[in-house]
Design an enzyme around this catalytic site. Structure first.
Site, PDB file in Angstrom:
ATOM      1  N   LYS A   1       0.837  -1.203   0.000  1.00  0.00           N
ATOM      2  CA  LYS A   1       0.000   0.000   0.000  1.00  0.00           C
ATOM      3  C   LYS A   1       0.870   1.251   0.000  1.00  0.00           C
ATOM      4  O   LYS A   1       0.625   2.194  -0.739  1.00  0.00           O
ATOM      5  CB  LYS A   1      -0.903   0.027   1.239  1.00  0.00           C
ATOM      6  CG  LYS A   1      -2.098  -0.886   1.154  1.00  0.00           C
ATOM      7  CD  LYS A   1      -2.858  -0.889   2.471  1.00  0.00           C
ATOM      8  CE  LYS A   1      -3.977  -1.918   2.423  1.00  0.00           C
ATOM      9  NZ  LYS A   1      -4.575  -2.186   3.731  1.00  0.00           N
TER      10      LYS A   1
ATOM     11  N   GLN B   1      -5.444  -1.589   9.791  1.00  0.00           N
ATOM     12  CA  GLN B   1      -5.268  -2.895   9.154  1.00  0.00           C
ATOM     13  C   GLN B   1      -5.868  -4.005  10.026  1.00  0.00           C
ATOM     14  O   GLN B   1      -5.582  -4.089  11.215  1.00  0.00           O
ATOM     15  CB  GLN B   1      -3.764  -3.139   8.926  1.00  0.00           C
ATOM     16  CG  GLN B   1      -3.440  -4.419   8.201  1.00  0.00           C
ATOM     17  CD  GLN B   1      -3.957  -4.422   6.757  1.00  0.00           C
ATOM     18  OE1 GLN B   1      -3.851  -3.435   6.033  1.00  0.00           O
ATOM     19  NE2 GLN B   1      -4.536  -5.533   6.352  1.00  0.00           N
TER      20      GLN B   1
ATOM     21  N   ASP C   1     -11.530   2.917   4.204  1.00  0.00           N
ATOM     22  CA  ASP C   1     -11.915   1.505   4.068  1.00  0.00           C
ATOM     23  C   ASP C   1     -13.431   1.371   3.900  1.00  0.00           C
ATOM     24  O   ASP C   1     -13.920   0.307   3.514  1.00  0.00           O
ATOM     25  CB  ASP C   1     -11.483   0.723   5.321  1.00  0.00           C
ATOM     26  CG  ASP C   1     -10.424  -0.319   5.021  1.00  0.00           C
ATOM     27  OD1 ASP C   1     -10.212  -0.619   3.829  1.00  0.00           O
ATOM     28  OD2 ASP C   1      -9.830  -0.827   5.975  1.00  0.00           O
TER      29      ASP C   1
END
Ligand code: NDP
Length: 280
Positions: A50, A94, A117
């Site tokens: 990422k 995460q 997200d």
């Protein structure tokens, strides 16, 4: 018939380079922070990818690494700091988190305007009512793959295999928002194979290696394989028996190289969307 193989890597690369062009015209540098708690090896690799992809798109990305033993309260205080930091446009925590930290509590603490997200209840609600703002990256990536492959969702019979909050449910909501007729199948569905055979668009997100067999796929159907499963020999496999489905499907995604790269491209896009919305 042999299916068209949808090259997620190439499509994601094109998205990322278009995004870099867009970011270059902005009067600010979008900022993304990934919060990584603990030392899960797979998460660490994913986070590194990422960071690299963000830099390539002109996004300033940094990773906050925190110890497994940290308390939920300490993590909440870290997120409050990022919510207040004007240079941060996107916050991604995460997953998975250590067992003593409640995922729902943490996700709900993220500023919904920075929730790249798309898991915050407010953004889930927006998607459910058909007006998505920041939608989850993997299902958004699937929609972008379909569009790039000229597969029209409107009016199509779509079956989503799996109903998780991260993939299955938002996937179904996005397909519905695109005017598909959507069925969600799961572990309690009777006669899964028959449900799948009705699909013109079949999205598999179950986490069971090669569960979707060749005779589950209608002739000409588009088959999107979200699954990432590590086999005993260390190789990766999707949720779809690729070789068996190839002669039936009209189009199909490989694993790896299908949905995976699209997820990261959509995360970067969400970061830019959030940055523009916040700073205007
Ligand atoms: P979850 O385990 O959270 O959900 C799996 C879903 O599949 C559940 O709804 C479950 O049903 C259903 N299911 C499980 N077994 C069966 C079965 N035998 N028959 C029918 N339905 C079944 O997984 P995720 O949604 O998080 O992930 C799914 C897959 O996608 C995984 O392989 C994961 O690694 C991958 N993934 C890939 C990403 C990418 O970027 N490409 C991103 C995120 C995930 P029930 O609800 O009834 O239990």
């Amino acid at each position: 018939m042999t299916a068209r193989i949808l090259d997620g890597r190439a499509i994601a690369m094109a998205m990322r380079s278009a995004l870099a062009g867009r970011v270059a015209t902005l009067p600010f540098v979008p900022g993304l922070v990934v919060v990584l708690v603990g030392d899960d090896a797979a998460s660490a690799v994913y986070v590194r990818n990422k960071d690299r992809a963000a830099a390539g798109a002109g996004i300033f990305a940094r990773t906050v690494r925190l110890p497994t033993a940290m308390s939920e309260a300490e993590l909440l205080s870290c997120i409050a700091g990022l919510n207040d930091d004007a240079a941060v446009d996107g916050i991604l925590v995460q997953l998975p988190l250590p067992a003593h930290i409640r995922v729902g509590v943490i996700v709900a603490a993220i500023d919904p305007a920075k929730d790249v997200d798309g898991f915050h209840p407010l953004n889930v609600g927006r998607l459910a009512e058909g007006t998505p703002f920041l939608a989850p990256c993997t299902p958004t990536g699937v929609m972008r793959l379909l569009a790039a492959a000229n597969v029209v969702a409107a009016g199509a019979r779509a079956v989503v295999l799996g109903r998780s909050a991260i993939v299955g449910r938002p996937m179904a909501a996005l397909l519905l928002a695109a005017d598909a007729t959507v069925t969600i199948a799961h572990s309690r569905t009777r006669n899964l194979a028959a449900e799948c055979r009705r699909a013109e668009i079949l999205v598999a997100a179950v986490g069971r290696a090669q569960m979707v067999r060749g005779d589950w796929v209608a002739d000409g159907a588009t088959v999107i394989d979200v699954g990432i499963n590590r086999l005993a020999d260390g190789t990766l496999a999707g949720d779809v028996a690729f070789g068996e489905c190839l002669p039936h499907a009209g189009a199909i995604t490989p694993v790896p190289g299908g949905v995976g790269p699209m997820t990261i491209a959509c995360l970067l896009e969400n970061t830019v969307t959030a940055a523009i919305a916040r700073r205007n």
